[in-house]
Design a protein around this motif. Sequence first.
Motif, PDB file in Angstrom:
ATOM      1  N   LEU A  87      24.910 -13.014 -56.820  1.00  0.00           N
ATOM      2  CA  LEU A  87      25.969 -14.020 -56.871  1.00  0.00           C
ATOM      3  C   LEU A  87      25.563 -15.284 -56.123  1.00  0.00           C
ATOM      4  CD1 LEU A  87      29.008 -14.754 -57.509  1.00  0.00           C
ATOM      5  CD2 LEU A  87      29.503 -13.894 -55.203  1.00  0.00           C
ATOM      6  N   VAL A  88      25.783 -16.412 -56.764  1.00  0.00           N
ATOM      7  CA  VAL A  88      25.579 -17.709 -56.124  1.00  0.00           C
ATOM      8  C   VAL A  88      26.844 -18.534 -56.312  1.00  0.00           C
ATOM      9  CG1 VAL A  88      24.250 -19.847 -56.064  1.00  0.00           C
ATOM     10  CG2 VAL A  88      23.095 -17.678 -56.568  1.00  0.00           C
ATOM     11  N   LEU A  89      27.408 -19.026 -55.204  1.00  0.00           N
ATOM     12  CA  LEU A  89      28.571 -19.901 -55.239  1.00  0.00           C
ATOM     13  C   LEU A  89      28.199 -21.217 -54.575  1.00  0.00           C
ATOM     14  CD1 LEU A  89      31.526 -17.553 -54.166  1.00  0.00           C
ATOM     15  CD2 LEU A  89      31.049 -18.419 -56.457  1.00  0.00           C
ATOM     16  N   LEU A 135      30.399 -24.380 -58.723  1.00  0.00           N
ATOM     17  CA  LEU A 135      29.475 -23.628 -59.576  1.00  0.00           C
ATOM     18  C   LEU A 135      29.429 -22.169 -59.144  1.00  0.00           C
ATOM     19  CD1 LEU A 135      27.205 -23.659 -61.783  1.00  0.00           C
ATOM     20  CD2 LEU A 135      25.600 -24.097 -59.908  1.00  0.00           C
ATOM     21  N   CYS A 136      29.582 -21.274 -60.116  1.00  0.00           N
ATOM     22  CA  CYS A 136      29.451 -19.832 -59.873  1.00  0.00           C
ATOM     23  C   CYS A 136      28.413 -19.279 -60.836  1.00  0.00           C
ATOM     24  CB  CYS A 136      30.800 -19.141 -60.084  1.00  0.00           C
ATOM     25  SG  CYS A 136      30.715 -17.329 -59.983  1.00  0.00           S
ATOM     26  N   VAL A 137      27.427 -18.574 -60.291  1.00  0.00           N
ATOM     27  CA  VAL A 137      26.359 -17.982 -61.105  1.00  0.00           C
ATOM     28  C   VAL A 137      26.235 -16.510 -60.761  1.00  0.00           C
ATOM     29  CG1 VAL A 137      23.888 -18.003 -61.614  1.00  0.00           C
ATOM     30  CG2 VAL A 137      25.095 -20.163 -61.270  1.00  0.00           C
ATOM     31  N   TRP A 138      26.185 -15.679 -61.784  1.00  0.00           N
ATOM     32  CA  TRP A 138      25.962 -14.243 -61.600  1.00  0.00           C
ATOM     33  C   TRP A 138      24.772 -13.823 -62.457  1.00  0.00           C
ATOM     34  CZ3 TRP A 138      26.893 -10.339 -58.527  1.00  0.00           C
ATOM     35  CH2 TRP A 138      26.680  -9.034 -58.979  1.00  0.00           C
ATOM     36  N   ARG A 139      23.729 -13.315 -61.812  1.00  0.00           N
ATOM     37  CA  ARG A 139      22.509 -12.890 -62.508  1.00  0.00           C
ATOM     38  C   ARG A 139      21.992 -13.980 -63.438  1.00  0.00           C
ATOM     39  NH1 ARG A 139      23.398  -6.306 -63.355  1.00  0.00           N
ATOM     40  NH2 ARG A 139      23.436  -5.883 -61.104  1.00  0.00           N
ATOM     41  N   GLN A 178      25.958 -18.682 -65.698  1.00  0.00           N
ATOM     42  CA  GLN A 178      27.100 -19.365 -65.130  1.00  0.00           C
ATOM     43  C   GLN A 178      28.399 -18.705 -65.550  1.00  0.00           C
ATOM     44  OE1 GLN A 178      26.988 -23.630 -65.482  1.00  0.00           O
ATOM     45  NE2 GLN A 178      29.171 -23.869 -65.057  1.00  0.00           N
ATOM     46  N   VAL A 179      29.314 -18.590 -64.576  1.00  0.00           N
ATOM     47  CA  VAL A 179      30.643 -18.041 -64.829  1.00  0.00           C
ATOM     48  C   VAL A 179      31.646 -19.172 -64.635  1.00  0.00           C
ATOM     49  CG1 VAL A 179      32.297 -16.228 -64.245  1.00  0.00           C
ATOM     50  CG2 VAL A 179      29.851 -15.851 -63.847  1.00  0.00           C
ATOM     51  N   ASN A 180      32.377 -19.518 -65.673  1.00  0.00           N
ATOM     52  CA  ASN A 180      33.336 -20.616 -65.587  1.00  0.00           C
ATOM     53  C   ASN A 180      34.642 -20.118 -64.967  1.00  0.00           C
ATOM     54  OD1 ASN A 180      31.650 -22.587 -66.814  1.00  0.00           O
ATOM     55  ND2 ASN A 180      32.115 -21.717 -68.818  1.00  0.00           N
ATOM     56  N   LEU A 181      34.952 -20.621 -63.783  1.00  0.00           N
ATOM     57  CA  LEU A 181      36.127 -20.177 -63.043  1.00  0.00           C
ATOM     58  C   LEU A 181      37.099 -21.323 -62.835  1.00  0.00           C
ATOM     59  CD1 LEU A 181      34.439 -18.063 -60.197  1.00  0.00           C
ATOM     60  CD2 LEU A 181      35.253 -17.260 -62.430  1.00  0.00           C
ATOM     61  N   THR A 182      38.377 -20.991 -62.854  1.00  0.00           N
ATOM     62  CA  THR A 182      39.394 -21.971 -62.471  1.00  0.00           C
ATOM     63  C   THR A 182      39.319 -22.174 -60.960  1.00  0.00           C
ATOM     64  OG1 THR A 182      41.118 -20.328 -62.067  1.00  0.00           O
ATOM     65  CG2 THR A 182      40.889 -21.146 -64.344  1.00  0.00           C
ATOM     66  N   VAL A 183      40.016 -23.174 -60.463  1.00  0.00           N
ATOM     67  CA  VAL A 183      40.020 -23.426 -59.020  1.00  0.00           C
ATOM     68  C   VAL A 183      40.557 -22.215 -58.268  1.00  0.00           C
ATOM     69  CG1 VAL A 183      40.978 -24.850 -57.187  1.00  0.00           C
ATOM     70  CG2 VAL A 183      40.226 -25.917 -59.308  1.00  0.00           C
ATOM     71  N   THR A 184      41.632 -21.624 -58.766  1.00  0.00           N
ATOM     72  CA  THR A 184      42.207 -20.444 -58.108  1.00  0.00           C
ATOM     73  C   THR A 184      41.207 -19.303 -58.054  1.00  0.00           C
ATOM     74  OG1 THR A 184      44.427 -21.028 -58.877  1.00  0.00           O
ATOM     75  CG2 THR A 184      44.094 -18.760 -58.168  1.00  0.00           C
TER      76      THR A 184
END
Length: 232
Positions: A139-141, A147-151, A154-160
Amino acid sequence: MKKTIALVDDDRNILTSVSMLLEAEGFTVKTFNDGVAALEGLNASPPDLAILDIKMPRMDGMELLNRLRKTQTMPVIFLTSKDEEIDEVLGLRMGADDYIKKPFSQRLLLERIRALLRRGDKASPDAKDAGERIVRGDLVLDPSRHLCVWRNKQVNLTVTEFLLLKSLAERPGHVKNRDQLMDAAYGETIYVDDRTIDSHIKRLRKKFREIDDEFAQIETLYGIGYRYRDGQ
C-alpha cells in the motif's frame, strides 16, 4: 476562489430556495432538475460538491451517484424525503459522504457543506498539512496528491474513503473505534452514526478487492472497531 456547488432536484422550490441560500453565502451554484442532465453536466465540469435528491424522474439519485462514482470523487450529500433507512444505507455504500432528510434546516445544510469542503481543502494537493507519504507493504498513500496505490495499481477513493484508510494505515495493528474514524473522516463538527462508517469501510474493501480478491488488510473487531493489519 469561489466554490461550486451542484444541486440536483426535481423540486423547483428547493432548487430556487437552496440556490438563493448558497449564492448569498458566496458559492457558485449549478442546478439540474433530473439525473440525466446532471450526469452530463457534472462529468463535463465537476463541482466542488454535489447535492443530490434521491427520488427524481428519468434517473434517480442512486443511479446518478453510481455512475458518477465511476469517474468522480467530489463529496456528495443526499437529500431524501423517504423514511426507509435502506435508502440511506444504500446511498452511503454507493459512495455518498452524507445525507440530510427533508424537510431540513438551511443552517444544517450549510454546516454540512462547509465541513465537507473544509475537509476536502485539507486533503487537496495544495494543502500544507496534507501529510507525508505512507508506505505499508503493497500500500502506498500520498496525501499531497490524493493518491492510493495497491500492488502498483491505483485505487480511486473518495475523500471520505481516503481519510479513513489513512487513519488506519498511519498506525497499523492499532484498533480505531468508530468515533475515532468518524473524527478522522468528518472532523469534530459533523456527527454521523456508526453505520455510516461501516458502509464506507465496506466500500473501501470492495474497491481493493476489485484489484486483489485476496485483500484482507482492513480487519473488523466486532463491537470494537477496525484496524489495518500490522506487517502488511
